[in-house]
Motif scaffolding. Sequence first.
Motif, mmCIF file in Angstrom:
data_model
loop_
_atom_site.group_PDB
_atom_site.id
_atom_site.type_symbol
_atom_site.label_atom_id
_atom_site.label_comp_id
_atom_site.label_asym_id
_atom_site.label_seq_id
_atom_site.Cartn_x
_atom_site.Cartn_y
_atom_site.Cartn_z
ATOM 1 N N TYR A 26 0.831 -1.207 0.000
ATOM 2 C CA TYR A 26 0.000 0.000 0.000
ATOM 3 C C TYR A 26 0.866 1.257 0.000
ATOM 4 N N GLN A 27 1.950 1.257 0.769
ATOM 5 C CA GLN A 27 2.836 2.423 0.783
ATOM 6 C C GLN A 27 3.483 2.622 -0.588
ATOM 7 N N LYS A 28 3.854 1.540 -1.221
ATOM 8 C CA LYS A 28 4.408 1.599 -2.572
ATOM 9 C C LYS A 28 3.378 2.192 -3.542
ATOM 10 N N LEU A 29 2.128 1.777 -3.378
ATOM 11 C CA LEU A 29 1.060 2.271 -4.240
ATOM 12 C C LEU A 29 0.792 3.753 -4.025
ATOM 13 N N VAL A 30 0.807 4.188 -2.779
ATOM 14 C CA VAL A 30 0.596 5.615 -2.494
ATOM 15 C C VAL A 30 1.645 6.436 -3.234
ATOM 16 N N GLU A 31 2.887 5.983 -3.212
ATOM 17 C CA GLU A 31 3.950 6.681 -3.940
ATOM 18 C C GLU A 31 3.732 6.614 -5.452
ATOM 19 N N ARG A 32 3.365 5.454 -5.940
ATOM 20 C CA ARG A 32 3.152 5.278 -7.376
ATOM 21 C C ARG A 32 1.982 6.139 -7.859
ATOM 22 N N TYR A 33 0.902 6.171 -7.094
ATOM 23 C CA TYR A 33 -0.274 6.945 -7.492
ATOM 24 C C TYR A 33 -0.013 8.442 -7.425
ATOM 25 N N ARG A 34 1.027 8.830 -6.725
ATOM 26 C CA ARG A 34 1.374 10.254 -6.655
ATOM 27 C C ARG A 34 1.684 10.789 -8.056
ATOM 28 N N SER A 35 2.227 9.932 -8.900
ATOM 29 C CA SER A 35 2.591 10.356 -10.254
ATOM 30 C C SER A 35 1.546 9.944 -11.297
ATOM 31 N N LEU A 36 0.469 9.312 -10.863
ATOM 32 C CA LEU A 36 -0.591 8.912 -11.786
ATOM 33 C C LEU A 36 -1.867 9.668 -11.470
ATOM 34 N N PRO A 37 -2.707 9.890 -12.455
ATOM 35 C CA PRO A 37 -3.933 10.641 -12.221
ATOM 36 C C PRO A 37 -5.068 9.782 -11.653
ATOM 37 N N LYS A 38 -4.770 8.942 -10.701
ATOM 38 C CA LYS A 38 -5.784 8.050 -10.126
ATOM 39 C C LYS A 38 -5.941 8.368 -8.653
ATOM 40 N N LEU A 39 -6.511 9.516 -8.382
ATOM 41 C CA LEU A 39 -6.654 9.957 -7.006
ATOM 42 C C LEU A 39 -7.490 8.998 -6.181
ATOM 43 N N LYS A 44 -7.946 5.172 -1.676
ATOM 44 C CA LYS A 44 -8.251 3.815 -1.193
ATOM 45 C C LYS A 44 -7.045 3.200 -0.502
ATOM 46 N N SER A 45 -5.871 3.373 -1.078
ATOM 47 C CA SER A 45 -4.656 2.817 -0.481
ATOM 48 C C SER A 45 -4.378 3.463 0.873
ATOM 49 N N ILE A 46 -4.539 4.776 0.960
ATOM 50 C CA ILE A 46 -4.320 5.490 2.219
ATOM 51 C C ILE A 46 -5.337 5.037 3.264
ATOM 52 N N THR A 47 -6.590 4.920 2.861
ATOM 53 C CA THR A 47 -7.637 4.465 3.780
ATOM 54 C C THR A 47 -7.341 3.051 4.264
ATOM 55 N N ASN A 48 -6.908 2.182 3.362
ATOM 56 C CA ASN A 48 -6.592 0.805 3.741
ATOM 57 C C ASN A 48 -5.408 0.745 4.702
ATOM 58 N N LEU A 49 -4.425 1.635 4.512
ATOM 59 C CA LEU A 49 -3.330 1.705 5.475
ATOM 60 C C LEU A 49 -3.866 2.069 6.858
ATOM 61 N N GLY A 50 -4.786 3.013 6.912
ATOM 62 C CA GLY A 50 -5.406 3.368 8.187
ATOM 63 C C GLY A 50 -6.097 2.175 8.821
ATOM 64 N N GLY A 51 -6.792 1.398 8.008
ATOM 65 C CA GLY A 51 -7.489 0.221 8.503
ATOM 66 C C GLY A 51 -6.546 -0.836 9.052
ATOM 67 N N ILE A 52 -5.428 -1.024 8.382
ATOM 68 C CA ILE A 52 -4.446 -2.001 8.858
ATOM 69 C C ILE A 52 -3.861 -1.562 10.196
ATOM 70 N N TYR A 53 -3.479 -0.295 10.275
ATOM 71 C CA TYR A 53 -2.909 0.182 11.532
ATOM 72 C C TYR A 53 -3.944 0.119 12.662
ATOM 73 N N TYR A 54 -5.193 0.326 12.329
ATOM 74 C CA TYR A 54 -6.253 0.181 13.326
ATOM 75 C C TYR A 54 -6.330 -1.275 13.804
ATOM 76 N N GLN A 55 -6.276 -2.211 12.863
ATOM 77 C CA GLN A 55 -6.282 -3.639 13.212
ATOM 78 C C GLN A 55 -5.121 -3.996 14.126
ATOM 79 N N LYS A 56 -3.982 -3.351 13.892
ATOM 80 C CA LYS A 56 -2.789 -3.629 14.677
ATOM 81 C C LYS A 56 -2.770 -2.859 16.002
ATOM 82 N N HIS A 57 -3.839 -2.128 16.279
ATOM 83 C CA HIS A 57 -3.956 -1.313 17.489
ATOM 84 C C HIS A 57 -2.918 -0.198 17.533
ATOM 85 N N GLU A 58 -2.474 0.238 16.368
ATOM 86 C CA GLU A 58 -1.560 1.367 16.268
ATOM 87 C C GLU A 58 -2.411 2.577 15.893
#
Length: 86
Positions: A26-39, A44-58
């Motif tokens: 997901y972090q790789k994708l966030v960087e990749r999407y920075r240069s692509l017009p797919k906001l 979605k990738s950023i939101t999913n990162l939030g969800g994972i960290y929530y699952q991990k209690h972080e």
Amino acid sequence: RNAQTLFQKARAYHISGELESAIHLYQKLVERYRSLPKLSERIKSITNLGGIYYQKHEYILAKKYFNLSLKYKRRYGDESELIIAY
């Protein structure tokens, strides 16, 4: 690799509980999407990162990514999934 393929692989890792692998992709994708017009895919990738960290209690990292997703959704008028982002 195709960004969509990476997203699907990250999602599969996420669902299967391989959270560190999912975070990496997901972090790789966030960087990749920075240069692509797919906001929406970046959000979605950023939101999913939030969800994972929530699952991990972080919760501090989860909040960081959820707030970043919310910021993008508000800035670019994409509030269709706003409830999911927060």
